[in-house]
Design a protein around this motif. Structure first.
Motif, PDB file in Angstrom:
ATOM      1  N   SER A  25      14.507 -13.610  14.725  1.00 36.35           N
ATOM      2  CA  SER A  25      14.452 -13.262  16.139  1.00 36.35           C
ATOM      3  C   SER A  25      13.839 -11.879  16.318  1.00 36.35           C
ATOM      4  N   THR A  26      13.408 -11.596  17.535  1.00 39.94           N
ATOM      5  CA  THR A  26      12.908 -10.268  17.888  1.00 39.94           C
ATOM      6  C   THR A  26      13.980  -9.549  18.686  1.00 39.94           C
ATOM      7  N   ILE A  27      14.466  -8.441  18.159  1.00 39.91           N
ATOM      8  CA  ILE A  27      15.560  -7.693  18.771  1.00 39.91           C
ATOM      9  C   ILE A  27      15.068  -6.306  19.157  1.00 39.91           C
ATOM     10  N   VAL A  28      15.368  -5.900  20.384  1.00 36.44           N
ATOM     11  CA  VAL A  28      14.973  -4.591  20.882  1.00 36.44           C
ATOM     12  C   VAL A  28      16.125  -3.608  20.698  1.00 36.44           C
ATOM     13  N   LEU A  29      15.793  -2.419  20.243  1.00 38.08           N
ATOM     14  CA  LEU A  29      16.744  -1.306  20.144  1.00 38.08           C
ATOM     15  C   LEU A  29      16.260  -0.212  21.089  1.00 38.08           C
ATOM     16  N   PRO A  30      16.892  -0.044  22.261  1.00 40.70           N
ATOM     17  CA  PRO A  30      16.376   0.890  23.264  1.00 40.70           C
ATOM     18  C   PRO A  30      16.622   2.360  22.956  1.00 40.70           C
ATOM     19  N   GLU A  31      17.464   2.644  21.971  1.00 37.48           N
ATOM     20  CA  GLU A  31      17.903   4.024  21.750  1.00 37.48           C
ATOM     21  C   GLU A  31      17.313   4.595  20.460  1.00 37.48           C
ATOM     22  N   GLY A  32      15.987   4.500  20.355  1.00 38.67           N
ATOM     23  CA  GLY A  32      15.304   4.932  19.150  1.00 38.67           C
ATOM     24  C   GLY A  32      15.367   6.414  18.861  1.00 38.67           C
TER      25      GLY A  32
ATOM     26  N   GLY B  22      16.591 -10.635  22.442  1.00 39.32           N
ATOM     27  CA  GLY B  22      17.805  -9.954  22.869  1.00 39.32           C
ATOM     28  C   GLY B  22      17.706  -8.475  22.556  1.00 39.32           C
ATOM     29  N   TYR B  23      18.714  -7.718  22.967  1.00 35.33           N
ATOM     30  CA  TYR B  23      18.711  -6.296  22.636  1.00 35.33           C
ATOM     31  C   TYR B  23      20.124  -5.777  22.421  1.00 35.33           C
ATOM     32  N   VAL B  24      20.192  -4.657  21.718  1.00 32.47           N
ATOM     33  CA  VAL B  24      21.459  -4.019  21.353  1.00 32.47           C
ATOM     34  C   VAL B  24      21.384  -2.567  21.786  1.00 32.47           C
ATOM     35  N   ALA B  25      22.354  -2.130  22.594  1.00 32.48           N
ATOM     36  CA  ALA B  25      22.371  -0.754  23.098  1.00 32.48           C
ATOM     37  C   ALA B  25      23.811  -0.284  23.198  1.00 32.48           C
ATOM     38  N   GLY B  26      23.981   0.996  23.510  1.00 33.12           N
ATOM     39  CA  GLY B  26      25.303   1.555  23.691  1.00 33.12           C
ATOM     40  C   GLY B  26      25.651   2.690  22.745  1.00 33.12           C
ATOM     41  N   ALA B  27      24.796   2.962  21.762  1.00 31.10           N
ATOM     42  CA  ALA B  27      25.039   4.099  20.875  1.00 31.10           C
ATOM     43  C   ALA B  27      24.957   5.411  21.646  1.00 31.10           C
ATOM     44  N   VAL B  28      24.118   5.417  22.699  1.00 28.60           N
ATOM     45  CA  VAL B  28      23.928   6.596  23.543  1.00 28.60           C
ATOM     46  C   VAL B  28      24.418   6.335  24.967  1.00 28.60           C
ATOM     47  N   HIS B  29      24.110   5.162  25.494  1.00 34.53           N
ATOM     48  CA  HIS B  29      24.446   4.834  26.880  1.00 34.53           C
ATOM     49  C   HIS B  29      25.883   4.322  27.005  1.00 34.53           C
TER      50      HIS B  29
ATOM     51  N   SER C  14      28.900   3.116  13.961  1.00 33.12           N
ATOM     52  CA  SER C  14      28.282   3.495  12.695  1.00 33.12           C
ATOM     53  C   SER C  14      26.978   2.725  12.510  1.00 33.12           C
ATOM     54  N   ILE C  15      26.233   3.088  11.491  1.00 33.57           N
ATOM     55  CA  ILE C  15      25.010   2.356  11.157  1.00 33.57           C
ATOM     56  C   ILE C  15      25.341   0.899  10.843  1.00 33.57           C
ATOM     57  N   ASP C  16      26.427   0.683  10.094  1.00 34.66           N
ATOM     58  CA  ASP C  16      26.830  -0.685   9.758  1.00 34.66           C
ATOM     59  C   ASP C  16      27.139  -1.494  11.013  1.00 34.66           C
ATOM     60  N   ASP C  17      27.807  -0.869  11.990  1.00 34.83           N
ATOM     61  CA  ASP C  17      28.111  -1.564  13.245  1.00 34.83           C
ATOM     62  C   ASP C  17      26.831  -2.061  13.913  1.00 34.83           C
ATOM     63  N   ILE C  18      25.832  -1.206  13.943  1.00 38.46           N
ATOM     64  CA  ILE C  18      24.568  -1.567  14.605  1.00 38.46           C
ATOM     65  C   ILE C  18      23.878  -2.694  13.861  1.00 38.46           C
ATOM     66  N   VAL C  19      23.848  -2.614  12.536  1.00 35.89           N
ATOM     67  CA  VAL C  19      23.205  -3.664  11.737  1.00 35.89           C
ATOM     68  C   VAL C  19      23.882  -5.003  11.977  1.00 35.89           C
ATOM     69  N   ARG C  20      25.200  -5.008  12.012  1.00 32.45           N
ATOM     70  CA  ARG C  20      25.931  -6.259  12.239  1.00 32.45           C
ATOM     71  C   ARG C  20      25.613  -6.839  13.616  1.00 32.45           C
ATOM     72  N   LEU C  21      25.557  -5.976  14.632  1.00 30.38           N
ATOM     73  CA  LEU C  21      25.275  -6.493  15.973  1.00 30.38           C
ATOM     74  C   LEU C  21      23.831  -6.956  16.116  1.00 30.38           C
ATOM     75  N   ILE C  22      22.919  -6.339  15.377  1.00 28.47           N
ATOM     76  CA  ILE C  22      21.543  -6.846  15.356  1.00 28.47           C
ATOM     77  C   ILE C  22      21.539  -8.288  14.852  1.00 28.47           C
ATOM     78  N   ALA C  23      22.243  -8.544  13.749  1.00 27.97           N
ATOM     79  CA  ALA C  23      22.274  -9.891  13.174  1.00 27.97           C
ATOM     80  C   ALA C  23      22.939 -10.881  14.118  1.00 27.97           C
ATOM     81  N   ILE C  24      24.045 -10.480  14.739  1.00 27.52           N
ATOM     82  CA  ILE C  24      24.746 -11.372  15.664  1.00 27.52           C
ATOM     83  C   ILE C  24      23.886 -11.680  16.876  1.00 27.52           C
ATOM     84  N   THR C  25      23.234 -10.661  17.428  1.00 29.14           N
ATOM     85  CA  THR C  25      22.361 -10.862  18.583  1.00 29.14           C
ATOM     86  C   THR C  25      21.207 -11.786  18.227  1.00 29.14           C
ATOM     87  N   ALA C  26      20.713 -11.647  17.022  1.00 31.17           N
ATOM     88  CA  ALA C  26      19.624 -12.516  16.552  1.00 31.17           C
ATOM     89  C   ALA C  26      20.038 -13.983  16.538  1.00 31.17           C
ATOM     90  N   LEU C  27      21.331 -14.244  16.305  1.00 34.56           N
ATOM     91  CA  LEU C  27      21.817 -15.622  16.234  1.00 34.56           C
ATOM     92  C   LEU C  27      22.225 -16.188  17.574  1.00 34.56           C
TER      93      LEU C  27
END
Length: 328
Positions: free
Chosen positions: A16-23, A114-121, A308-321
């Motif tokens: 999947s293509t996942i957007v991360l808005p908080e680069g 899909g996208y994953v955000a909230g590390a900053v917002h 954490s970094i691990d949290d973000i990686v896990r949510l990327i994978a979940i969002t992809a599914l």
């Protein structure tokens, strides 16, 4: 194979293509790099700089929303979507330069999965853009959430994976909203985790042992779930100990057909749910992943700002599914 090893494997297959808005956040860029190394998704990183320091990767696209060529097209689409709410064309032109709105437009228009955000917002900001642009799924009553809870210690009465809901979104659901949360979470148990749900609607009463409007709400929600999903294993209106211990369930509610332990726990309100999952995580040693949003028309997930970094990686994978067909 562990739960997340399986999720990662399925994410790699989905591509999947996942957007991360908080680069601009170093945790997000580190998570993007790890996700790319693991092959979990194609990543679109929104960043004010053309070079976020990740080097080149075939599955990475870096976008500056303030200068991207899609601004005009996205502004037109946003204006058409929100003009009935008073949004002007000029306001739409500015709004799409916001990273959350840009991500939401990419997702709405099918240019991302899909996208994953909230590390900053804040959660409110993430949800506002998702609701206004991505929108609620057809037939959904609301947007709710659940946590994936992994019980790995021998002393824990629940073993393996369970879902807790709604720990982050709906403050005081009525019977219909509570039933909707229960059914949405049960469906995610099947489609995302490939587990057959046993749903417990939690209360301070088991099978009529207490009389109170709070109990009535849970009981009514259970009736709605049973009518809508008659094949679902359901423990309506049970205390937590009865929901996880077969001998206690047999003593307190011998007529219930569904077995204990349950693996989908539906709390009666946000206050109890949020407290409950944090006690399980911080004292009980349960590994929590989430909140994972449900009820939107396309996948969007919200991180904690303490993630954490691990949290973000896990949510990327979940969002992809989440946008993929159910697990066979």
């Amino acid at each position: 194979m562990s739960l997340f090893e399986t999720i990662f494997e399925r994410a790699r297959a989905a591509q999947s293509t996942i957007v991360l808005p908080e680069g601009g956040d170093p945790r997000v860029t580190a998570a993007a790099e790890r996700a790319l190394e693991m092959g979990l998704a194609r990543i679109v990183l929104l960043c004010g700089e053309s070079d976020p320091g990740l080097g080149t990767h075939d599955a990475l696209t870096v976008v500056n929303p303030e200068t991207d060529e899609r601004i005009g097209r996205y502004a037109d689409a946003l204006y058409e979507l929100r003009q009935h709410k008073g949004l002007t064309r000029d306001q739409a032109q500015e709004a799409v330069k916001d990273t959350l709105v840009f991500s939401a437009m990419m997702t709405r228009l099918g240019e991302a999965d899909g996208y994953v955000a909230g590390a900053v917002h804040t959660t409110a900001s993430v949800l506002r853009a998702a609701l206004q642009v991505v929108g609620v799924a057809k037939g959904a009553r609301q947007v709710s959430s659940f946590f994936i809870m992994e019980h790995r210690m021998a002393h824990q009465a629940v073993q393996g994976v369970a879902l807790y809901a709604d720990c982050a979104m709906v403050i005081d659901p009525g019977p219909e909203e509570l039933a909707d949360i229960a059914m949405a979470t049960a469906r995610h148990a099947r489609s995302l985790l490939a587990i057959e749900p046993v749903v417990a609607l939690l209360s301070f009463s088991t099978a009529g042992s207490a009389v109170h409007p709070y109990v009535d709400k849970v009981r009514q929600a259970g009736e709605l779930v049973a009518a809508a999903m008659p094949d679902l294993a359901l423990l309506p209106e049970v205390q937590f100990d009865a929901a996880i211990l077969p001998d206690i369930l047999a003593r307190k509610a011998p007529d219930l057909e569904a077995p204990a332990p349950a693996n989908v726990f539906i709390f009666p309100d946000l206050q109890s749910a949020n407290i409950g999952y944090k006690i399980a995580e911080r004292i009980g040693g349960v590994i929590a992943t989430g909140p994972i949003l449900q009820g939107l028309s396309r996948p969007v997930n919200d991180l904690s700002r303490g993630c954490s970094i691990d949290d973000i990686v896990r949510l990327i994978a979940i969002t992809a599914l989440q946008g993929q067909p159910p697990h066979p």
